[in-house]
Design an enzyme around this catalytic site. Structure first.
Site, PDB file in Angstrom:
ATOM      1  N   ARG A 195     -14.113  -2.310  -9.739  1.00  0.00           N
ATOM      2  CA  ARG A 195     -13.988  -3.767  -9.871  1.00  0.00           C
ATOM      3  C   ARG A 195     -13.836  -4.458  -8.525  1.00  0.00           C
ATOM      4  NH1 ARG A 195      -7.782  -4.807 -11.691  1.00  0.00           N
ATOM      5  NH2 ARG A 195      -6.854  -3.045 -10.616  1.00  0.00           N
ATOM      6  N   LYS A 215     -11.746  -8.235  -5.186  1.00  0.00           N
ATOM      7  CA  LYS A 215     -11.245  -7.342  -6.225  1.00  0.00           C
ATOM      8  C   LYS A 215     -11.117  -8.114  -7.536  1.00  0.00           C
ATOM      9  CE  LYS A 215      -7.654  -3.926  -7.215  1.00  0.00           C
ATOM     10  NZ  LYS A 215      -6.470  -3.206  -6.690  1.00  0.00           N
ATOM     11  N   ASP A 384      -8.042   9.054  -3.796  1.00  0.00           N
ATOM     12  CA  ASP A 384      -8.925   7.889  -3.682  1.00  0.00           C
ATOM     13  C   ASP A 384      -8.162   6.646  -3.248  1.00  0.00           C
ATOM     14  OD1 ASP A 384      -7.984   8.382  -6.499  1.00  0.00           O
ATOM     15  OD2 ASP A 384      -8.651   6.320  -6.737  1.00  0.00           O
ATOM     16  N   ASN A 385      -6.831   6.738  -3.149  1.00  0.00           N
ATOM     17  CA  ASN A 385      -6.012   5.633  -2.663  1.00  0.00           C
ATOM     18  C   ASN A 385      -5.449   5.905  -1.280  1.00  0.00           C
ATOM     19  OD1 ASN A 385      -6.432   4.253  -5.072  1.00  0.00           O
ATOM     20  ND2 ASN A 385      -4.565   5.039  -6.018  1.00  0.00           N
ATOM     21  N   ASP A 394      -4.584  -0.372  -2.016  1.00  0.00           N
ATOM     22  CA  ASP A 394      -4.562  -0.353  -3.478  1.00  0.00           C
ATOM     23  C   ASP A 394      -3.141  -0.488  -4.029  1.00  0.00           C
ATOM     24  OD1 ASP A 394      -7.290  -0.187  -3.653  1.00  0.00           O
ATOM     25  OD2 ASP A 394      -7.343   1.984  -3.824  1.00  0.00           O
TER      26      ASP A 394
END
Length: 632
Positions: A195, A215, A384-385, A394
Site C-alpha cells: 500500500r 503510504k 522486511d521492516n 514502518d
C-alpha cells in the site's frame, strides 16, 4: 538467546528466550568469534548523513527561520510541482514488465511501475513537517507564516491533491518495490509495497537524495488480499512517530505531510469479526532510500537465476548510499584476523560487499541501542521492516515504555511468544543481520568468515553504543555495570516509569551527607506506592549512585545539563497519540499539530506543556491504546 550472556544480563532480559531456528547460518560462531578475534576493526569511513536537519532547528524563531530561507539561493528553491527528480532506482534496476496492479508474484524484478489509485474526495491537509519541507528545499513562496502560533502552512492549492495521489506530481515516476521477509521468524515469501507507492527520488542542491512515498495510496501487485489503503488512525501514528524519533536523535524515515482522503476505509482493528468504517488517509514518507533487508532476500530465495539481482542491488546501494565504500583502497587497512589456527586474515578493502555489510550491521546495532536508550519498542521487527541505512522504518503497533517492563510488547499479534518485546530487540536485530548476511553469502558476494564477522561487529557495536548511552543517561564518568544492573532490576520490580525516572534522576545531588530520609525526595514522583522493603532497596541504590557521582568530580549543574540532553521529558506515549486521533476523527486536527510541536523539542522543558509528560491515565490501558494489532 542469540547474543552473549554479557549482553543479556546487561539488558535484563527476563522473558523466555526467543524460540526459532536459524534459516541460513549457525550463530554459535558469534560467541566463538567474540573471544577469538585479536585485532579490533577500524572502519575509516566518511559516513553519509541520513538527515540534514539538526533537532535544535525545530525551536528556531520565526525571524531566524525566515532569514535562513531568504539566505537560500533562489535557484535552489523548488515548488512542489517542479522538483529535481533523478529516479536512479527505476533507471538502474530491473523492472516488472507488467504495468497493472493485479496482486501476483513478481519475478526477476525489483519494482513494478504503478500509479496511486486511492479514491479521494476533497482531500484535506492534516499536518506537515516544517523541517522535512526545508530538507526538500521547498520554495518559501509555497509557505505562509503564522507567528502565533508559529506554523508553516502550504499555500499551494494543489498540495493535498499531489500528496493524496489524486494529481500526479510533474516529473515523478511512481513504483512499488518488490521484497520478501521473515515474519515472526518464518520465511513469508514475497511481500512488497502492498500500500506504499514511491513517487520517485529527488535531489537537492546539496546532492542529497530523498525518496517520496505515499503510504495508503492504493493497490499494487504486492497488496495480496488487502485494499492498499490506510486509515487516519494509523497514519497519524506513523507521521508523529517518524518526526518524534528524528527529534529524539534516533535515525528514522521522515514524514512530509498527512492528508485525509475524504473516503472511509473498512478495518477490523482487533481481528474479532467486528469491522467498522474509519476515515481514510495518506502519509507522505521521506527517506534517502526505502531498501530493506527483504529487498535482497526475495531474490536470493528464488534461486540461481535471480542471484545476480542481489549483486546489482548491492552495487546500487553502495554507489548511491555508501559511496565511501566504493572509493575504499588498500591504504585504509580494513582487515581483521579470523582467530583461526591458520591465522588467516580477511582484507575488507578487497571486498566492498563485506565492508558494506559490516556498516549495515553497525548502523543497525547503533539504531537498536538508541531504541533501548529511549525505551522504544518497534513491535514488528520482521526482516522486511529493517532498513539497510539503519533507519527506524514502518511504524505500526509501536510503543514507548511507560512502566519499565522488559517483556513489554505493544503488538497483540506478538503476545503468545513476545518475540519482539523490548528486551529481545537487540537479539532480534542480530538474527535479522544474520539473515541479511546469509543472503549476500548465498549470492556469493562474500564467504562464511566474512558473514560471521558481520554478525560479530553487530554484537560489539551494540554493546559499545548501549553502554555509552546508559552511562550518559545516569550522568556517570564511566560505565558501571553493577550499578546500572541493580537500577534496572529495581525499576522492573516496581514498574517505574522509564522516561520520567531518568529525567528526575538528574535532580539527585552528589552530596554523600544527604540524610536517608531525603535521599528519595527527588524521585518521589515516580516511586509510587512502594513499601518499606522497596524503599530500603531504593535508598541503598541511591547511596551507591551518589558515591559514584562524587568520584566523577562533576558539578551538579553540569551533570544535570548533560543528563537532560539525553533523557527526554516528552515521548510519544500511545495515549497521547490516541487523544490526537480521537479529535482528528471528529475533524479537529489541532491536537495532532500541537503534539507534533511538543515532540519536536523532547529534551526541552517547554513550560505550559507539562501535561504531555504525565503518566498514562486509566483509560490508556484499554485495548487499542496501550497495545495494537498490525491491522490499519
Amino acid at each position: 538467546m542469540l547474543m552473549s550472556h554479557t549482553c543479556i544480563s546487561l539488558l535484563h532480559t527476563v522473558t523466555p528466550p526467543v524460540s526459532h531456528s536459524l534459516t541460513y547460518l549457525n550463530l554459535s560462531a558469534v560467541l566463538l568469534l567474540r573471544r577469538q578475534l585479536h585485532r579490533p576493526f577500524t572502519f575509516r569511513r566518511r559516513p553519509i548523513s541520513v538527515s540534514a536537519m539538526d533537532t535544535s532547528s525545530s525551536s528556531a524563531s520565526v525571524d531566524q527561520l525566515s532569514a535562513d530561507l531568504k539566505n537560500h539561493s533562489l535557484c535552489n528553491l523548488k515548488k512542489v510541482d517542479n522538483f529535481d527528480w533523478d529516479h536512479s532506482l527505476v533507471r538502474e534496476l530491473p523492472a516488472d514488465p507488467r504495468l497493472d496492479n493485479m496482486p501476483r508474484q513478481v519475478f526477476h524484478a525489483c519494482y513494478t511501475k504503478v500509479s496511486p489509485s486511492a479514491e479521494v474526495d476533497n482531500p484535506q491537509l492534516v499536518v506537515w513537517s516544517e523541517s522535512v519541507a526545508q530538507n526538500l528545499e521547498l520554495d518559501p513562496k509555497e509557505l505562509v507564516f503564522y507567528p502565533v502560533p508559529y506554523e508553516i502552512r502550504f499555500e499551494q492549492p494543489d498540495f493535498p491533491l499531489f500528496f493524496s495521489g489524486a494529481s500526479p506530481l510533474p516529473g515523478s515516476s511512481s513504483y512499488a518495490q518488490c521484497y520478501g521477509g521473515h515474519q515472526f521468524g518464518m520465511w513469508a515469501g514475497q511481500l512488497g509495497d502492498g500500500r506504499a507507492i514511491t513517487l520517485g527520488e529527488l535531489l537537492t542542491s546539496k546532492k542529497q537524495r530523498w525518496e517520496l512515498q505515499l503510504k495508503g495510496a492504493g493497490k499494487t501487485p504486492y497488496s495480496r488480499f488487502a485494499d492498499g489503503l490506510a486509515v487516519l488512525r494509523s497514519s497519524i501514528r506513523e507521521f508523529l512517530c517518524s518526526e518524534a524519533m528524528h527529534s529524539l536523535g534516533i535515525p528514522s524515515t521522515r514524514a512530509l505531510c498527512l492528508v485525509t482522503t475524504g473516503k472511509f476505509v473498512t478495518r477490523d482493528m482487533f481481528y474479532d469479526g467486528n469491522p467498522k468504517e474509519e476515515p481514510g488517509a495518506i502519509v507522505c514518507r521521506v527517506a534517502p532510500s526505502f531498501l530493506r533487508f527483504g529487498s535482497y532476500q526475495i531474490h536470493a530465495s528464488r534461486g540461481k537465476e535471480d542471484l545476480d539481482i542481489v549483486r546489482r542491488l548491492a552495487d546500487y546501494a553502495i554507489r548511491h548510499h555508501f559511496p565511501h565504500i566504493e572509493n575504499m583502497n588498500k591504504s585504509e587497512s580494513l582487515s581483521f584476523d579470523t582467530g583461526k589456527e591458520d591465522q588467516s586474515v580477511v582484507d575488507l578493502t578487497s571486498n566492498k560487499y563485506a565492508a558494506w555489510a559490516v556498516e549495515v550491521a553497525e548502523r543497525t546495532a547503533s539504531l537498536v541501542a538508541g531504541w533501548q536508550g529511549v525505551g522504544f519498542t518497534h513491535g514488528v521487527l520482521n526482516t522486511d521492516n529493517m532498513s539497510i541505512l539503519g533507519l527506524s522504518i514502518d511504524y505500526g503497533p509501536f510503543g514507548f515504555l511507560d512502566a519499565f517492563d522488559p517483556s513489554f510488547t505493544p503488538n497483540t499479534t506478538d503476545l503468545p511468544g513476545r518475540r519482539y518485546c523490548f528486551a529481545n530487540q537487540p537479539d532480534i536485530g542480530l538474527w535479522n543481520i544474520a539473515q541479511f548476511a546469509a543472503t549476500l553469502q548465498a549470492a556469493k558476494l562474500f564467504e562464511e568468515k566474512e558473514a560471521n564477522y558481520v554478525m560479530e561487529r553487530y554484537g560489539t557495536k551494540f554493546m559499545d553504543e548501549y553502554q555509552a548511552i546508559m552511562t550518559k543517561k545516569l550522568g556517570l564518568a564511566k560505565y558501571n555495570k553493577d550499578l546500572i544492573s541493580k537500577l534496572l532490576n529495581n525499576m522492573a520490580v516496581d514498574k517505574v516509569d522509564y522516561t520520567n525516572f531518568f529525567r528526575l534522576l538528574s535532580n539527585v545531588k552528589a552530596d554523600p551527607n544527604t540524610p536517608d530520609a531525603k535521599l528519595l525526595t527527588p524521585l518521589k514522583a515516580v516511586l509510587l506506592d512502594i513499601g518499606q522493603e522497596r524503599r530500603e532497596a531504593w535508598t541503598s541504590w541511591v547511596k551507591s549512585y551518589i558515591q559514584e557521582l562524587v568520584s566523577s568530580e562533576v558539578s551538579d549543574e553540569e551533570r544535570k545539563t548533560g543528563m537532560n540532553a539525553v533523557n527526554p521529558k516528552y515521548i510519544l506515549r500511545n495515549y497521547l497519540c490516541q487523544s490526537a486521533i480521537d479529535a482528528a476523527e471528529q475533524g479537529d486536527f489541532e491536537e495532532v499539530r500541537r503534539l507534533l510541536k511538543v515532540m519536536e523539542r523532547p529534551y526541552d522543558e517547554q513550560p505550559g506543556m507539562e501535561k504531555y509528560a504525565r503518566l498514562p491515565p486509566a483509560w490508556a490501558y484499554r485495548p487499542g491504546v496501550c497495545m495494537l494489532s498490525c491491522s490499519s
